[in-house]
Design an enzyme around this catalytic site. Structure first.
Site, PDB file in Angstrom:
ATOM      1  N   ASP A  13      74.319  44.920 145.376  1.00 31.70           N
ATOM      2  CA  ASP A  13      74.300  45.066 146.837  1.00 31.70           C
ATOM      3  C   ASP A  13      75.137  46.261 147.299  1.00 31.70           C
ATOM      4  OD1 ASP A  13      73.683  44.452 149.439  1.00 31.70           O
ATOM      5  OD2 ASP A  13      75.117  42.808 149.609  1.00 31.70           O
ATOM      6  N   ASN A  61      62.781  41.110 150.537  1.00 38.01           N
ATOM      7  CA  ASN A  61      62.920  42.556 150.713  1.00 38.01           C
ATOM      8  C   ASN A  61      61.660  43.243 151.256  1.00 38.01           C
ATOM      9  OD1 ASN A  61      65.195  43.047 147.894  1.00 38.01           O
ATOM     10  ND2 ASN A  61      65.650  42.791 150.065  1.00 38.01           N
TER      11      ASN A  61
HETATM   12  C1  FPP Z   1      70.656  46.164 147.767  1.00 41.76           C
HETATM   13  O1  FPP Z   1      71.328  47.114 148.561  1.00 41.76           O
HETATM   14  C2  FPP Z   1      69.740  46.815 146.834  1.00 41.76           C
HETATM   15  C3  FPP Z   1      68.384  46.628 146.783  1.00 41.76           C
HETATM   16  C4  FPP Z   1      67.652  45.727 147.676  1.00 41.76           C
HETATM   17  C5  FPP Z   1      67.557  47.370 145.817  1.00 41.76           C
HETATM   18  C6  FPP Z   1      68.110  47.532 144.456  1.00 41.76           C
HETATM   19  C7  FPP Z   1      67.572  48.785 143.893  1.00 41.76           C
HETATM   20  C8  FPP Z   1      68.189  49.588 142.998  1.00 41.76           C
HETATM   21  C9  FPP Z   1      69.477  49.295 142.360  1.00 41.76           C
HETATM   22  C10 FPP Z   1      67.586  50.903 142.654  1.00 41.76           C
HETATM   23  C11 FPP Z   1      66.226  50.827 142.098  1.00 41.76           C
HETATM   24  C12 FPP Z   1      66.202  50.491 140.683  1.00 41.76           C
HETATM   25  C13 FPP Z   1      65.338  49.599 140.171  1.00 41.76           C
HETATM   26  C14 FPP Z   1      65.290  49.373 138.701  1.00 41.76           C
HETATM   27  C15 FPP Z   1      64.420  48.817 141.041  1.00 41.76           C
HETATM   28  P1  FPP Z   1      71.056  47.109 150.134  1.00 41.76           P
HETATM   29  O2  FPP Z   1      69.969  48.064 150.420  1.00 41.76           O
HETATM   30  O3  FPP Z   1      70.797  45.703 150.596  1.00 41.76           O
HETATM   31  O4  FPP Z   1      72.422  47.627 150.682  1.00 41.76           O
HETATM   32  P2  FPP Z   1      73.069  47.344 152.108  1.00 41.76           P
HETATM   33  O5  FPP Z   1      73.345  45.854 152.162  1.00 41.76           O
HETATM   34  O6  FPP Z   1      74.318  48.149 152.092  1.00 41.76           O
HETATM   35  O7  FPP Z   1      72.067  47.792 153.138  1.00 41.76           O
END
Ligand code: FPP
Length: 233
Positions: A13, A61
């Site tokens: 996250d 998501n």
């Molecule tokens: C959460 O951060 C992250 C995600 C929903 C996506 C995870 C994706 C990756 C680590 C990169 C892609 C790699 C692969 C292998 C799919 P957030 O966007 O919820 O962060 P925030 O809470 O700060 O908005």
């Protein structure tokens, strides 16, 4: 390091906040998150973790903007393109948890290639949770059990905790001893709800793109300092 958890789950996250702090678009955060993931997979494998499960895309998501959703899938494809050879060389076996067949065709093709290439590997199993939600996973297991009951393949006495566990996406995988969530948020967000019944939860304040292999080791050390009693004394 001693007493390495056999199974580590990670809620990656904070990509969005990492980007916002730098005045960058959210996808720049996911891109940095992908780079962080590369290093974590390598270190987990070197440390002797048997199962690493990362929450890459939840059933919730899809509510994000179209551009962000397709950007995450593009990064997934890029990750596999860049890393598959090395994962394979390191004997890592890729496994997917979730309804990944609903992903766009190009992402699906890339995932299937990673599954086929690494199917025979015997090192760390890298479980990528994609289009994954733990409640939906439990419902799916309940449906499977109901179907088997109706068809006579299972009787009432056969419905036990193990029967449910076996029908989850994680069937055959030990429960995670440790679940890590980055970015300071302290929630499970529909990740491994059944499997995490006795998991130690470690919350790291750093945003996922800043979660280095050393941070992983710190989280494991925090786990190692905890006494696990499983309801006993
Ligand atoms: C959460 O951060 C992250 C995600 C929903 C996506 C995870 C994706 C990756 C680590 C990169 C892609 C790699 C692969 C292998 C799919 P957030 O966007 O919820 O962060 P925030 O809470 O700060 O908005």
């Amino acid at each position: 390091m001693e007493r390495i958890p056999r199974h580590v789950g990670i809620v990656m996250d904070g990509n969005g906040r990492w980007a916002a702090k730098r005045g960058l678009p959210r996808l720049a955060g996911h891109n940095a998150g992908m780079k962080a993931l590369k290093e974590i997979v390598k270190r987990a494998s070197v440390l002797g973790v048997e199962h690493l499960t990362v929450y890459a895309f939840s059933t919730e998501n899809w509510k994000r903007g179209k551009e962000e959703v397709s950007g995450i899938f593009k990064l997934l494809i890029l990750y596999i393109d860049r890393e598959l050879d090395e994962l394979h060389r390191n004997n890592v076996k890729v496994n997917i948890l979730g309804e990944y067949r609903e992903l766009p065709d190009n992402a699906l093709a890339s995932l299937e290639k990673s599954l086929a290439t690494t199917a025979g590997n015997t090192g760390m199993q890298f479980n990528i949770a994609l289009n994954y939600g733990s409640r939906a996973e439990i419902v799916r297991a309940v449906r499977a059990i109901a179907g088997e009951l109706a068809g006579g393949a299972l009787d009432m006495d056969g419905i036990c905790e193990q029967a449910v566990s076996e029908r989850l996406y994680t069937g055959g995988i030990p429960d995670p001893e440790l679940i890590i969530r980055t970015s300071g948020e302290k929630r499970l967000s529909n990740f491994l709800l059944w499997q995490g019944a006795y998991s130690e939860l470690v919350f790291s304040d750093v945003y996922w793109p800043d979660f280095t292999p050393d941070e992983l080791e710190k989280s494991i050390e925090e786990y190692q300092g905890r006494a696990r009693r499983f309801g006993g004394r």
